[in-house]
Scaffold this motif. Structure first.
Motif, short mmCIF file in Angstrom:
data_model
loop_
_atom_site.label_atom_id
_atom_site.label_comp_id
_atom_site.label_asym_id
_atom_site.label_seq_id
_atom_site.Cartn_x
_atom_site.Cartn_y
_atom_site.Cartn_z
N MET A 1 28.05 -16.17 45.74
CA MET A 1 28.44 -15.29 44.66
C MET A 1 27.33 -15.25 43.60
N ILE A 2 27.11 -14.11 43.02
CA ILE A 2 26.08 -13.93 42.01
C ILE A 2 26.60 -14.39 40.65
N ASP A 3 25.81 -15.18 40.00
CA ASP A 3 26.15 -15.65 38.65
C ASP A 3 25.75 -14.56 37.66
N MET A 4 26.74 -13.82 37.15
CA MET A 4 26.47 -12.68 36.27
C MET A 4 25.82 -13.10 34.96
N LYS A 5 26.19 -14.27 34.43
CA LYS A 5 25.59 -14.73 33.18
C LYS A 5 24.10 -14.95 33.38
N LYS A 6 23.73 -15.58 34.50
CA LYS A 6 22.31 -15.81 34.78
C LYS A 6 21.57 -14.49 34.95
N SER A 7 22.21 -13.55 35.61
CA SER A 7 21.61 -12.24 35.82
C SER A 7 21.42 -11.52 34.48
N ASP A 8 22.42 -11.57 33.62
CA ASP A 8 22.32 -10.95 32.29
C ASP A 8 21.24 -11.63 31.45
N ASP A 9 21.18 -12.96 31.52
CA ASP A 9 20.16 -13.70 30.78
C ASP A 9 18.77 -13.33 31.25
N TYR A 10 18.60 -13.19 32.57
CA TYR A 10 17.30 -12.82 33.13
C TYR A 10 16.90 -11.42 32.65
N THR A 11 17.84 -10.50 32.67
CA THR A 11 17.57 -9.14 32.20
C THR A 11 17.17 -9.15 30.72
N LYS A 12 17.89 -9.90 29.92
CA LYS A 12 17.57 -9.98 28.49
C LYS A 12 16.19 -10.60 28.28
N LEU A 13 15.87 -11.64 29.05
CA LEU A 13 14.56 -12.27 28.95
C LEU A 13 13.45 -11.29 29.30
N ILE A 14 13.63 -10.52 30.35
CA ILE A 14 12.62 -9.52 30.75
C ILE A 14 12.44 -8.48 29.65
N LEU A 15 13.54 -8.02 29.06
CA LEU A 15 13.43 -7.04 27.97
C LEU A 15 12.71 -7.62 26.76
N ILE A 16 12.99 -8.88 26.44
CA ILE A 16 12.29 -9.54 25.33
C ILE A 16 10.81 -9.67 25.65
N LYS A 17 10.49 -10.05 26.88
CA LYS A 17 9.08 -10.19 27.28
C LYS A 17 8.35 -8.84 27.18
N LEU A 18 9.03 -7.78 27.60
CA LEU A 18 8.42 -6.45 27.51
C LEU A 18 8.17 -6.06 26.05
N ALA A 19 9.18 -6.25 25.21
CA ALA A 19 9.04 -5.92 23.78
C ALA A 19 7.94 -6.78 23.16
N HIS A 20 7.94 -8.07 23.47
CA HIS A 20 6.95 -8.99 22.92
C HIS A 20 5.54 -8.57 23.32
N THR A 21 5.38 -8.20 24.58
CA THR A 21 4.06 -7.79 25.08
C THR A 21 3.61 -6.49 24.41
N LEU A 22 4.52 -5.55 24.22
CA LEU A 22 4.19 -4.28 23.56
C LEU A 22 3.79 -4.52 22.10
N ILE A 23 4.56 -5.31 21.40
CA ILE A 23 4.24 -5.62 20.00
C ILE A 23 2.91 -6.36 19.92
N TRP A 24 2.70 -7.31 20.83
CA TRP A 24 1.43 -8.04 20.87
C TRP A 24 0.26 -7.07 21.05
N ALA A 25 0.40 -6.12 21.98
CA ALA A 25 -0.67 -5.16 22.25
C ALA A 25 -0.97 -4.30 21.01
N ILE A 26 0.06 -3.89 20.30
CA ILE A 26 -0.13 -3.10 19.08
C ILE A 26 -0.87 -3.93 18.03
#
Length: 118
Positions: A1-26
């Motif tokens: 069974m898929i752990d939805m909390k882990k999946s949601d946390d992973y998605t949130k982490l990826i979105l934070i990493k993307l935002a962080h990288t974009l802000i860093w680049a600016i």
């Protein structure tokens, strides 16, 4: 069974990493523009806006005890705390990011200030 909390946390982490990288680049673009403006005597409104942007970043880092707020947020979504876990950068660059870009900004700012008094 898929752990939805882990999946949601992973998605949130990826979105934070993307935002962080974009802000860093600016911010890196702003720092490099300050350096460019100082070297090539191209000091104008854009150079001063970039200086202001980097100073705002510095104030935010100071308030957060030299940790990016996005790093603090990313920690909520992973147990992994290795260098660069919160941004899409090579580990060596994530590790020395503040030293490298603070030095470049300091040189650029000194040149911009010098050019402005000429």
């Amino acid at each position: 069974m898929i752990d939805m909390k882990k999946s949601d946390d992973y998605t949130k982490l990826i979105l934070i990493k993307l935002a962080h990288t974009l802000i860093w680049a600016i911010l890196v673009a702003a720092i490099l523009y300050v350096l460019y403006a100082g070297i090539f005597d191209s000091v104008g409104l854009l150079a001063w806006l970039c200086v202001g942007l980097v100073i705002v970043e510095g104030v935010i880092l100071e308030v957060c005890k030299w940790k990016c707020p996005l790093t603090l947020l990313a920690r909520k979504y992973t147990d992994n705390q290795y260098i660069g876990f919160d941004i899409f950068l090579p580990t060596w660059l994530a590790k020395y990011n503040k030293v490298i870009f603070s030095t470049l900004f300091s040189v650029g700012l000194a040149l911009v200030l010098w050019r402005s008094t000429q």
